[in-house]
Write an enzyme that holds these catalytic residues in place. Structure first.
Site, PDB file in Angstrom:
ATOM      1  N   TRP A  10       6.647   9.638   3.548  1.00 32.11           N
ATOM      2  CA  TRP A  10       5.705  10.284   4.474  1.00 32.11           C
ATOM      3  C   TRP A  10       4.533  10.922   3.740  1.00 32.11           C
ATOM      4  CZ3 TRP A  10       9.206  13.352   8.489  1.00 32.11           C
ATOM      5  CH2 TRP A  10       9.941  12.417   9.228  1.00 32.11           C
ATOM      6  N   LYS A  11       4.659  11.103   2.432  1.00 32.50           N
ATOM      7  CA  LYS A  11       3.636  11.817   1.651  1.00 32.50           C
ATOM      8  C   LYS A  11       3.402  13.191   2.306  1.00 32.50           C
ATOM      9  CE  LYS A  11       2.009   7.356   0.131  1.00 32.50           C
ATOM     10  NZ  LYS A  11       0.943   6.508  -0.393  1.00 32.50           N
ATOM     11  N   HIS A  94       5.683   8.887  -8.436  1.00 34.54           N
ATOM     12  CA  HIS A  94       4.731   8.153  -7.587  1.00 34.54           C
ATOM     13  C   HIS A  94       3.349   8.183  -8.248  1.00 34.54           C
ATOM     14  CE1 HIS A  94       2.215   7.037  -4.219  1.00 34.54           C
ATOM     15  NE2 HIS A  94       3.290   6.511  -3.682  1.00 34.54           N
ATOM     16  N   GLU A 164       5.023  -0.426  -7.324  1.00 33.03           N
ATOM     17  CA  GLU A 164       3.879  -0.149  -6.461  1.00 33.03           C
ATOM     18  C   GLU A 164       2.583  -0.397  -7.229  1.00 33.03           C
ATOM     19  OE1 GLU A 164       5.296   2.649  -3.011  1.00 33.03           O
ATOM     20  OE2 GLU A 164       4.152   3.760  -4.485  1.00 33.03           O
ATOM     21  N   SER A 210       0.921  -0.973   1.037  1.00 32.81           N
ATOM     22  CA  SER A 210       0.445  -1.566   2.291  1.00 32.81           C
ATOM     23  C   SER A 210       1.459  -2.532   2.912  1.00 32.81           C
ATOM     24  CB  SER A 210      -0.906  -2.264   2.086  1.00 32.81           C
ATOM     25  OG  SER A 210      -1.879  -1.333   1.663  1.00 32.81           O
ATOM     26  N   GLY A 231       4.399   3.639   2.989  1.00 33.14           N
ATOM     27  CA  GLY A 231       3.604   4.851   3.229  1.00 33.14           C
ATOM     28  C   GLY A 231       3.134   4.894   4.670  1.00 33.14           C
ATOM     29  N   GLY A 232       1.897   4.509   4.893  1.00 40.78           N
ATOM     30  CA  GLY A 232       1.260   4.613   6.214  1.00 40.78           C
ATOM     31  C   GLY A 232       2.102   4.059   7.352  1.00 40.78           C
TER      32      GLY A 232
END
Ligand code: 13P
Length: 248
Positions: A10-11, A94, A164, A210, A231-232
């Protein structure tokens, strides 16, 4: 065999109540998931999310952990603190931590060893920048991270690596299925050589950058790719559920 693992990062998104709402919506959507499902949430969201995921397959993860057991480290969180709340996974190293918060291969290694000592499963992130890829340096950069980040680990079945590529994070520019597969295959081969006899064959390697509902099935069909760090696309229950249910 290596069980696939899909984890949301979720960052710095979602307050505790927003996070609880998100996982409540996610629960029914992932109830038949064949893979391990993890949400790596901001520290302060941990209690609310823990309560909200109760009785589901969703597992709890954090986004960082300090290497000391306790002491004068203002603003940091220890492995024991995470453990007491039922956290099972923790993202370490990260690229955003490396780029914005001075994280180095040395601190990544120390944090990883501390997480393992406490019984947490580290999700250790490695990967190259765009300049490094375009300059043909990808393998060299990965070799350096592989040599430095995992020193002292005795059983690699207890860790997860997230490959990543920095150029794919938050850019909408995903590595192609073949690129991701090839690079993850390289990481596995290299690790087997450097850390021979330490169960590297059972270590899972995720792709991150992504990854979303549209490209998850293609990436996950690749033989070397054991999961995703998202992530997003982990910030909306329906989208994340589609990634988790990539095989449906
Ligand atoms: P995005 O999925 O938003 O590109 O982020 C990837 C990532 O950094 C997961 O840790």
């Amino acid at each position: 065999m290596r069980k696939p693992i899909i984890a949301g990062n979720w960052k710095m998104n979602n307050t505790a109540s927003e996070g609880a709402e998100l996982v409540k919506a996610l629960k029914p959507l992932v109830k038949d998931a064949k893979c391990e499902v993890v949400v790596c949430v901001p520290f302060i969201d941990i209690p609310a999310v823990k309560k909200a995921i109760h009785g589901s397959k969703i597992r709890l993860g954090a986004q960082n952990v300090h290497f000391a057991e306790k002491g004068a480290y203002t603003g940091e969180i220890s492995a024991a603190m995470l453990k007491e709340y039922g956290v099972q996974y923790v993202i370490i190293g990260h690229s955003e931590r490396r780029a914005y918060f001075g994280e180095t291969d040395e601190t990544v290694n120390k944090r990883t060893l501390a997480a393992l000592a406490a019984g947490l499963t580290p999700i250790v992130c490695i990967g190259e920048s765009l300049e490094e890829r375009e300059g043909g340096l990808t393998e060299k950069v990965l070799d350096k991270q592989i040599a430095a980040d995992f020193q002292g680990i005795e059983d690699f079945s207890k860790i997860v690596i997230a490959y990543e590529p920095i150029w794919a994070i938050g850019t909408g520019r995903t590595a192609t299925d073949e690129q991701a597969n090839e690079t993850i295959g390289y990481i596995r081969k290299r690790m087997k050589k450097v850390y021979a006899g330490k169960n590297v064959g059972r270590m899972r390697i995720q792709y991150g950058g992504s990854m979303n509902a549209k490209n998850a099935a293609g990436l996950m069909a690749q033989p070397e790719i054991d999961g995703g760090l998202i992530g997003g696309a982990s910030l909306k229950a329906e989208e994340f559920a589609k990634v988790v249910n990539y095989n449906k």
